[in-house]
Design a protein around this motif. Structure first.
Motif, PDB file in Angstrom:
ATOM      1  N   SER A 146       3.752  -4.699  13.152  1.00  0.00           N
ATOM      2  CA  SER A 146       4.722  -3.491  12.397  1.00  0.00           C
ATOM      3  C   SER A 146       4.376  -3.544  11.067  1.00  0.00           C
ATOM      4  N   GLU A 147       4.818  -2.297  10.498  1.00  0.00           N
ATOM      5  CA  GLU A 147       4.602  -1.873   9.133  1.00  0.00           C
ATOM      6  C   GLU A 147       5.025  -3.228   8.296  1.00  0.00           C
ATOM      7  N   GLU A 148       6.329  -3.371   8.405  1.00  0.00           N
ATOM      8  CA  GLU A 148       6.793  -4.779   7.640  1.00  0.00           C
ATOM      9  C   GLU A 148       5.827  -5.854   7.875  1.00  0.00           C
ATOM     10  N   ARG A 149       5.465  -6.232   9.016  1.00  0.00           N
ATOM     11  CA  ARG A 149       4.612  -7.483   9.119  1.00  0.00           C
ATOM     12  C   ARG A 149       3.252  -7.127   8.359  1.00  0.00           C
ATOM     13  N   ILE A 150       2.792  -5.798   8.513  1.00  0.00           N
ATOM     14  CA  ILE A 150       1.576  -5.741   7.493  1.00  0.00           C
ATOM     15  C   ILE A 150       1.723  -5.848   6.107  1.00  0.00           C
ATOM     16  N   ALA A 151       2.889  -5.397   5.647  1.00  0.00           N
ATOM     17  CA  ALA A 151       3.438  -5.495   4.221  1.00  0.00           C
ATOM     18  C   ALA A 151       3.412  -7.141   4.062  1.00  0.00           C
ATOM     19  N   GLU A 152       3.874  -7.608   4.758  1.00  0.00           N
ATOM     20  CA  GLU A 152       3.961  -9.367   4.403  1.00  0.00           C
ATOM     21  C   GLU A 152       2.545  -9.825   4.367  1.00  0.00           C
ATOM     22  N   ARG A 153       1.744  -9.476   5.455  1.00  0.00           N
ATOM     23  CA  ARG A 153       0.286 -10.074   5.592  1.00  0.00           C
ATOM     24  C   ARG A 153      -0.430  -9.462   4.327  1.00  0.00           C
ATOM     25  N   VAL A 154      -0.259  -8.288   3.797  1.00  0.00           N
ATOM     26  CA  VAL A 154      -1.214  -7.853   2.446  1.00  0.00           C
ATOM     27  C   VAL A 154      -0.454  -8.604   1.526  1.00  0.00           C
ATOM     28  N   GLY A 155       0.891  -8.920   1.156  1.00  0.00           N
ATOM     29  CA  GLY A 155       1.379  -9.588   0.096  1.00  0.00           C
ATOM     30  C   GLY A 155       0.882 -10.768   0.105  1.00  0.00           C
ATOM     31  N   ARG A 156       0.736 -11.641   1.307  1.00  0.00           N
ATOM     32  CA  ARG A 156       0.209 -12.981   1.266  1.00  0.00           C
ATOM     33  C   ARG A 156      -1.311 -12.985   1.032  1.00  0.00           C
ATOM     34  N   ALA A 157      -2.000 -11.866   1.269  1.00  0.00           N
ATOM     35  CA  ALA A 157      -3.398 -11.783   1.094  1.00  0.00           C
ATOM     36  C   ALA A 157      -3.683 -11.740  -0.474  1.00  0.00           C
ATOM     37  N   GLU A 158      -2.716 -10.977  -1.057  1.00  0.00           N
ATOM     38  CA  GLU A 158      -3.114 -10.855  -2.678  1.00  0.00           C
ATOM     39  C   GLU A 158      -2.647 -12.184  -3.258  1.00  0.00           C
ATOM     40  N   TYR A 159      -1.759 -12.931  -2.833  1.00  0.00           N
ATOM     41  CA  TYR A 159      -1.607 -14.342  -3.286  1.00  0.00           C
ATOM     42  C   TYR A 159      -2.691 -15.192  -2.850  1.00  0.00           C
ATOM     43  N   GLU A 160      -3.271 -15.436  -1.727  1.00  0.00           N
ATOM     44  CA  GLU A 160      -4.396 -15.948  -1.250  1.00  0.00           C
ATOM     45  C   GLU A 160      -5.726 -15.792  -2.141  1.00  0.00           C
ATOM     46  N   ILE A 161      -5.878 -14.280  -2.419  1.00  0.00           N
ATOM     47  CA  ILE A 161      -7.045 -13.876  -2.964  1.00  0.00           C
ATOM     48  C   ILE A 161      -7.227 -14.574  -4.438  1.00  0.00           C
ATOM     49  N   GLY A 162      -6.189 -15.019  -4.979  1.00  0.00           N
ATOM     50  CA  GLY A 162      -6.104 -15.754  -6.295  1.00  0.00           C
ATOM     51  C   GLY A 162      -6.707 -17.169  -6.169  1.00  0.00           C
ATOM     52  N   PHE A 163      -6.817 -17.640  -5.129  1.00  0.00           N
ATOM     53  CA  PHE A 163      -7.486 -18.774  -4.970  1.00  0.00           C
ATOM     54  C   PHE A 163      -8.904 -18.627  -5.049  1.00  0.00           C
ATOM     55  N   ALA A 164      -9.569 -17.408  -4.676  1.00  0.00           N
ATOM     56  CA  ALA A 164     -11.060 -17.335  -4.484  1.00  0.00           C
ATOM     57  C   ALA A 164     -11.879 -18.007  -5.606  1.00  0.00           C
ATOM     58  N   PRO A 165     -11.467 -17.922  -7.009  1.00  0.00           N
ATOM     59  CA  PRO A 165     -12.383 -18.496  -7.909  1.00  0.00           C
ATOM     60  C   PRO A 165     -12.300 -19.949  -7.783  1.00  0.00           C
ATOM     61  N   MET A 166     -11.532 -20.672  -7.044  1.00  0.00           N
ATOM     62  CA  MET A 166     -11.699 -22.287  -6.804  1.00  0.00           C
ATOM     63  C   MET A 166     -12.444 -22.538  -5.866  1.00  0.00           C
ATOM     64  N   TYR A 167     -13.197 -21.572  -5.259  1.00  0.00           N
ATOM     65  CA  TYR A 167     -14.196 -21.640  -4.173  1.00  0.00           C
ATOM     66  C   TYR A 167     -15.617 -21.704  -4.708  1.00  0.00           C
ATOM     67  N   ASP A 168     -16.542 -22.528  -3.799  1.00  0.00           N
ATOM     68  CA  ASP A 168     -17.903 -22.525  -4.414  1.00  0.00           C
ATOM     69  C   ASP A 168     -18.501 -21.276  -4.277  1.00  0.00           C
ATOM     70  N   ARG A 169     -18.202 -20.350  -3.305  1.00  0.00           N
ATOM     71  CA  ARG A 169     -19.039 -19.349  -2.901  1.00  0.00           C
ATOM     72  C   ARG A 169     -17.835 -18.207  -2.406  1.00  0.00           C
ATOM     73  N   VAL A 170     -17.999 -16.836  -2.592  1.00  0.00           N
ATOM     74  CA  VAL A 170     -16.897 -15.844  -2.325  1.00  0.00           C
ATOM     75  C   VAL A 170     -18.070 -14.602  -1.629  1.00  0.00           C
ATOM     76  N   VAL A 171     -17.531 -14.623  -0.576  1.00  0.00           N
ATOM     77  CA  VAL A 171     -18.538 -13.685   0.383  1.00  0.00           C
ATOM     78  C   VAL A 171     -17.564 -12.408   0.763  1.00  0.00           C
ATOM     79  N   VAL A 172     -18.098 -11.353   0.370  1.00  0.00           N
ATOM     80  CA  VAL A 172     -17.180  -9.982   0.513  1.00  0.00           C
ATOM     81  C   VAL A 172     -17.717  -9.448   1.952  1.00  0.00           C
ATOM     82  N   ASN A 173     -16.637  -9.458   2.924  1.00  0.00           N
ATOM     83  CA  ASN A 173     -16.912  -8.743   4.208  1.00  0.00           C
ATOM     84  C   ASN A 173     -16.917  -7.474   4.087  1.00  0.00           C
TER      85      ASN A 173
END
Length: 195
Positions: A146-173
């Protein structure tokens, strides 16, 4: 007697909808790669066709909590209240001791913790969407949420993307074949395996 090479730990994390599972499966199929999934543990009941020790290690609620307290997990999470999933240290070490590299498909916090635990024996890779807008488009095109679930997932993704600098490598898909090639090259360089 020849010594068996101790395997390495590969951690791959990504927000939902970034193609992480597709990339992992494609990399695991490449000749020369020896990436074994560790069998996860859970406190849920087995579903029809699932086998203990193959699908998951099925633990009781008390056993799962006791093993958390004992520090038996390299990572675990409470997916929703009372429902746990985790990776047992013993499972990772058994696979590594057999000379296989272990690949963990885990959440971003677990990924950071596993990298910290294994240090130079672990490689952490963060799979990044080309943009948050593209991620939203991909989730919408699936037609499963649903649109609501997509909004939740996108919000969660924005939070998770903040962890990318703590990883050894970042691969953009942005292009799947390029992301698979880059991920496999990074893993091969780290493990010393040839593609």
């Amino acid at each position: 007697m020849t010594d068996i090479r101790k395997g390495k730990v590969i951690v791959i994390s990504a927000p939902s909808g970034c193609g992480k599972s597709t990339i992992i499966n494609a990399v695991r199929e490449l000749p020369g790669m020896d990436l074994q999934f560790s069998v996860s543990a859970t406190n849920r009941d087995p579903r029809p066709g699932e086998t203990d020790g193959v699908s998951y290690y099925f633990l009781t609620d008390d056993e799962f909590r006791r093993r958390i307290d004992a520090g038996d997990f390299v990572e675990y999470c409470e997916v929703y209240p009372g429902r746990f999933y985790g990776t047992l240290k013993s499972e990772v070490e058994r696979t590594r001791d057999d000379g296989h590299d272990v690949i963990l498909d885990i959440d971003v916090v677990g990924g950071v913790n596993v990298k910290e635990m294994f240090g130079d024996d672990a490689l952490s890779i963060f799979i990044m969407p080309p943009s948050v807008d593209e991620l939203r488009r991909r989730l919408e095109s699936r037609g499963t949420d649903s649109e609501e679930r997509i909004a939740e997932r996108v919000g969660r993704a924005e939070y998770e993307i903040g962890f990318a600098p703590m990883y050894d490598r970042v691969v953009v898909n942005d292009d799947l074949s390029v992301a698979v090639e880059e991920t496999s090259r990074v893993i091969a360089d780290f493990t010393g395996r040839s593609l």
